[in-house]
Design a protein around this motif. Structure first.
Motif, PDB file in Angstrom:
ATOM      1  N   GLU A   1      42.008  39.185 -21.321  1.00 46.42           N
ATOM      2  CA  GLU A   1      40.837  38.539 -21.927  1.00 46.42           C
ATOM      3  C   GLU A   1      39.798  39.570 -22.350  1.00 46.42           C
ATOM      4  N   GLU A   2      39.537  40.536 -21.486  1.00 49.11           N
ATOM      5  CA  GLU A   2      38.503  41.529 -21.786  1.00 49.11           C
ATOM      6  C   GLU A   2      38.924  42.480 -22.904  1.00 49.11           C
ATOM      7  N   LEU A   3      40.202  42.839 -22.950  1.00 44.21           N
ATOM      8  CA  LEU A   3      40.672  43.753 -23.989  1.00 44.21           C
ATOM      9  C   LEU A   3      40.531  43.154 -25.384  1.00 44.21           C
ATOM     10  N   LYS A   4      40.576  41.847 -25.474  1.00 43.66           N
ATOM     11  CA  LYS A   4      40.521  41.179 -26.780  1.00 43.66           C
ATOM     12  C   LYS A   4      39.100  40.975 -27.287  1.00 43.66           C
ATOM     13  N   LYS A   5      38.113  41.292 -26.461  1.00 43.78           N
ATOM     14  CA  LYS A   5      36.732  41.109 -26.894  1.00 43.78           C
ATOM     15  C   LYS A   5      36.315  42.237 -27.831  1.00 43.78           C
ATOM     16  N   PRO A   6      35.461  41.944 -28.813  1.00 42.13           N
ATOM     17  CA  PRO A   6      35.013  43.006 -29.722  1.00 42.13           C
ATOM     18  C   PRO A   6      34.186  44.060 -28.988  1.00 42.13           C
ATOM     19  N   VAL A   7      34.334  45.298 -29.432  1.00 38.58           N
ATOM     20  CA  VAL A   7      33.632  46.443 -28.843  1.00 38.58           C
ATOM     21  C   VAL A   7      33.836  46.462 -27.325  1.00 38.58           C
ATOM     22  N   ALA A   8      35.109  46.555 -26.926  1.00 39.80           N
ATOM     23  CA  ALA A   8      35.463  46.536 -25.513  1.00 39.80           C
ATOM     24  C   ALA A   8      35.391  47.954 -24.950  1.00 39.80           C
ATOM     25  N   LYS A   9      34.211  48.368 -24.484  1.00 38.78           N
ATOM     26  CA  LYS A   9      34.039  49.699 -23.903  1.00 38.78           C
ATOM     27  C   LYS A   9      34.780  49.770 -22.577  1.00 38.78           C
ATOM     28  N   ILE A  10      35.465  50.889 -22.364  1.00 40.16           N
ATOM     29  CA  ILE A  10      36.389  50.982 -21.240  1.00 40.16           C
ATOM     30  C   ILE A  10      35.707  50.729 -19.898  1.00 40.16           C
ATOM     31  N   GLU A  11      34.527  51.287 -19.693  1.00 40.69           N
ATOM     32  CA  GLU A  11      33.836  51.104 -18.419  1.00 40.69           C
ATOM     33  C   GLU A  11      33.485  49.637 -18.200  1.00 40.69           C
ATOM     34  N   ASP A  12      32.978  48.984 -19.250  1.00 38.64           N
ATOM     35  CA  ASP A  12      32.592  47.585 -19.121  1.00 38.64           C
ATOM     36  C   ASP A  12      33.803  46.677 -18.939  1.00 38.64           C
ATOM     37  N   VAL A  13      34.917  47.014 -19.591  1.00 35.75           N
ATOM     38  CA  VAL A  13      36.136  46.211 -19.444  1.00 35.75           C
ATOM     39  C   VAL A  13      36.534  46.112 -17.981  1.00 35.75           C
ATOM     40  N   PHE A  14      36.653  47.247 -17.315  1.00 37.07           N
ATOM     41  CA  PHE A  14      37.138  47.222 -15.938  1.00 37.07           C
ATOM     42  C   PHE A  14      36.094  46.669 -14.969  1.00 37.07           C
ATOM     43  N   LYS A  15      34.817  46.851 -15.269  1.00 38.12           N
ATOM     44  CA  LYS A  15      33.793  46.255 -14.411  1.00 38.12           C
ATOM     45  C   LYS A  15      33.825  44.729 -14.500  1.00 38.12           C
ATOM     46  N   ARG A  16      33.974  44.200 -15.712  1.00 41.91           N
ATOM     47  CA  ARG A  16      34.008  42.742 -15.865  1.00 41.91           C
ATOM     48  C   ARG A  16      35.274  42.147 -15.253  1.00 41.91           C
ATOM     49  N   VAL A  17      36.388  42.837 -15.403  1.00 41.12           N
ATOM     50  CA  VAL A  17      37.627  42.364 -14.776  1.00 41.12           C
ATOM     51  C   VAL A  17      37.450  42.311 -13.261  1.00 41.12           C
ATOM     52  N   ARG A  18      36.873  43.368 -12.708  1.00 42.58           N
ATOM     53  CA  ARG A  18      36.657  43.401 -11.257  1.00 42.58           C
ATOM     54  C   ARG A  18      35.800  42.220 -10.804  1.00 42.58           C
ATOM     55  N   LEU A  19      34.744  41.943 -11.546  1.00 41.63           N
ATOM     56  CA  LEU A  19      33.857  40.834 -11.197  1.00 41.63           C
ATOM     57  C   LEU A  19      34.584  39.496 -11.214  1.00 41.63           C
ATOM     58  N   GLN A  20      35.338  39.258 -12.287  1.00 47.10           N
ATOM     59  CA  GLN A  20      35.978  37.958 -12.443  1.00 47.10           C
ATOM     60  C   GLN A  20      37.091  37.744 -11.423  1.00 47.10           C
ATOM     61  N   VAL A  21      37.827  38.806 -11.109  1.00 46.73           N
ATOM     62  CA  VAL A  21      38.864  38.686 -10.083  1.00 46.73           C
ATOM     63  C   VAL A  21      38.225  38.433  -8.725  1.00 46.73           C
ATOM     64  N   ARG A  22      37.156  39.159  -8.426  1.00 43.71           N
ATOM     65  CA  ARG A  22      36.472  38.940  -7.149  1.00 43.71           C
ATOM     66  C   ARG A  22      35.944  37.515  -7.059  1.00 43.71           C
ATOM     67  N   GLN A  23      35.331  37.036  -8.136  1.00 47.50           N
ATOM     68  CA  GLN A  23      34.768  35.691  -8.128  1.00 47.50           C
ATOM     69  C   GLN A  23      35.860  34.636  -7.964  1.00 47.50           C
ATOM     70  N   LYS A  24      36.951  34.771  -8.719  1.00 45.71           N
ATOM     71  CA  LYS A  24      38.030  33.782  -8.670  1.00 45.71           C
ATOM     72  C   LYS A  24      38.707  33.757  -7.305  1.00 45.71           C
ATOM     73  N   SER A  25      38.870  34.928  -6.694  1.00 45.60           N
ATOM     74  CA  SER A  25      39.557  35.008  -5.397  1.00 45.60           C
ATOM     75  C   SER A  25      38.598  34.851  -4.222  1.00 45.60           C
ATOM     76  N   GLN A  26      37.310  34.661  -4.509  1.00 46.86           N
ATOM     77  CA  GLN A  26      36.267  34.531  -3.483  1.00 46.86           C
ATOM     78  C   GLN A  26      36.253  35.743  -2.541  1.00 46.86           C
ATOM     79  N   GLY A  27      36.432  36.914  -3.146  1.00 48.58           N
ATOM     80  CA  GLY A  27      36.327  38.157  -2.390  1.00 48.58           C
ATOM     81  C   GLY A  27      37.605  38.605  -1.714  1.00 48.58           C
ATOM     82  N   ARG A  28      38.700  37.843  -1.878  1.00 50.43           N
ATOM     83  CA  ARG A  28      39.962  38.243  -1.237  1.00 50.43           C
ATOM     84  C   ARG A  28      40.640  39.388  -1.989  1.00 50.43           C
ATOM     85  N   GLN A  29      40.354  39.503  -3.280  1.00 51.81           N
ATOM     86  CA  GLN A  29      40.933  40.570  -4.095  1.00 51.81           C
ATOM     87  C   GLN A  29      39.818  41.213  -4.905  1.00 51.81           C
ATOM     88  N   ILE A  30      39.664  42.516  -4.765  1.00 53.78           N
ATOM     89  CA  ILE A  30      38.633  43.239  -5.510  1.00 53.78           C
ATOM     90  C   ILE A  30      39.282  44.456  -6.165  1.00 53.78           C
TER      91      ILE A  30
END
Length: 451
Positions: free
Chosen positions: A152-181
């Motif tokens: 999802e993040e890679l397909k966004k316009p102007v996907a800066k590498i640092e922001d891509v992985f930070k947003r992925v980390r956030l969404q995975v943490r949120q979805k897993s309720q902290g079980r996966q970071i």
């Protein structure tokens, strides 16, 4: 993933359900095709992975692992990919491993998940979850939880590498309720934008643009900072993954939704204390102060730590000014004044070589003058440091500051992760119109802890 990367301009060598021979051939082919081109090398691997003696291995479909001795002979060492990229002379390397699943080969690894590694120069390492932990498969999803959000993040316009992985980390943490970071280690000095395939040196925005962006972010931070809802901070971070208040928001997420991942011990068997245990009521420190140019002792001082509420501590000083900070290492007040927002002396709240943060704060000086300061904090190295307390295993942290009034500061801290105050600090100040810097050294000579 292959289709997405092709759409972003990558030439993709795809191996599905590969044997060891096929995987090794693909690595050699990519290394050869990149050689001498100053290109971008990227590995994306989804499958079984394991760690053994601080090396990480990708497990091919023809592996028949029965003992640990089978691992090097039947799997593919991640180090072979990094070496191939290094030999190619790539300008930047991206290594993404969605391989932190349950290991089906019992008795063959030296721990769960993958081992923590420091990224080689010009490289970012990204794991689907923290070292020593296992990732969730993403029930009901066509991809794992991590890969789904990464796509999802890679397909966004102007996907800066640092922001891509930070947003992925956030969404995975949120979805897993902290079980996966998810976890990253980076040594990148330049930025990369996925949707145009270019390495770019981040342009410094005009001051008016920078001020407008800072004011907008700060206004939104003031709106949410006292919230008791973790979702408010997730939404703030998705909008400002690399902002001046992003690290503060991360600490609020951790307070409201504790991480459920296990912290892996390092090679020396050391497990870092949680950041909220580094400052404890009654901790006492004693220091000597020196002139940094002559090394002549100029004074002595001491500090007693007092806890001021859930997230703030105060160092009550004798011989130098009091200081206030958050438990995660954000400086609220020191001898130079107060800071809004506090500036970060320890990026991310934990010590990992390569971590960095850049931001802006407004300093209010003791005389009431207000002006901005721009800072960048980096965890530069892990170093053995000889001190009055003995030979200590420390992390060296460097902070560069530029003030609106034209002065500059360079601060260097040597921290032991279990303690809040640095065992050694070097302060270098340069004011406009002066040639020689003002350099001061503060060295710890004693410390004690009540509990």
């Amino acid at each position: 993933m292959a289709a997405t990367l092709r759409s972003l301009g990558f030439i993709v060598v795809e191996v599905r359900d590969g044997s060891r021979e096929q995987m090794a051939a693909a690595i050699a082919s990519v290394g050869s095709s990149l050689k001498g081109k100053q290109g971008i090398g990227m590995l994306y691997y989804a499958g079984h992975g394991l760690q053994l003696d601080w090396r990480n291995y990708m497990v091919p479909v023809d592996a028949r692992l029965r003992t640990a001795a089978d691992v090097p002979a039947q799997t593919v060492d991640l180090g072979s990919v990094i070496e191939a990229f290094k030999a190619a002379g790539n300008r930047m390397n991206i290594v993404v491993l969605d391989a932190c699943r349950d290991n089906p080969f019992t008795g063959t690894s030296s721990g769960k998940g993958l081992a923590q590694l420091d990224a080689p120069p010009g490289t970012i390492l990204a794991y689907a979850t923290a070292p020593g932990n296992v990732a969730e498969d993403g029930q009901g999803l066509s991809n794992g939880l991590y890969t789904g959000y990464l796509l999802e993040e890679l397909k966004k316009p102007v996907a800066k590498i640092e922001d891509v992985f930070k947003r992925v980390r956030l969404q995975v943490r949120q979805k897993s309720q902290g079980r996966q970071i998810p976890w990253e280690s980076t040594s990148l000095e330049e930025d990369f934008v996925f949707n145009n395939g270019k390495v770019v040196v981040a342009a410094k925005p005009a001051e008016s643009t920078r001020e407008q962006a800072f004011n907008q972010e700060k206004a939104e931070w003031e709106r949410v900072k006292a919230s008791a809802s973790v979702d408010d901070f997730y939404e703030f971070l998705k909008k400002y993954p690399s902002g001046s208040m992003s690290e503060l928001a991360q600490t609020r997420v951790e307070r409201l939704q504790k991480a459920q991942v296990r912290v892996q011990a390092d090679r020396e068997g050391r497990v870092q204390d949680l950041f909220d245990r580094r400052y404890r009521e009654g901790d006492t420190y004693e220091f000597v102060l020196k002139d940094g140019l002559t090394n002549v002792q100029t004074g002595r001082g001491s500090v007693v730590v007092r806890v001021r509420g859930e997230d703030e501590v105060e160092g009550v000083g004798t011989g130098f000014p009091n200081a206030r900070a958050t438990r995660a290492g954000f400086v609220v007040q020191d001898g130079g004044g107060t800071y809004d927002p506090p500036w970060s002396a320890v990026p991310g709240g934990d010590f990992q070589v390569g971590k960095r943060i850049a931001g802006r704060s407004i300093r209010t000086a003791p005389n009431g003058d207000k002006y901005w300061l721009d800072y960048e904090t980096r965890i530069v190295a892990r170093e053995k440091l000889q001190t009055s307390l003995g030979l200590l295993d420390t992390y060296r942290v460097e902070v560069s500051m530029l003030f609106q009034i034209g002065s500059r500061s360079q601060l260097t801290f040597w921290y032991e992760p279990e303690w809040g105050y640095a065992v050694k600090t070097r302060f270098e100040f340069r004011n406009p119109g002066t040639r020689a810097p003002d350099i001061r050294i503060r060295e710890m000579v004693a410390r004690s802890r009540v509990n």
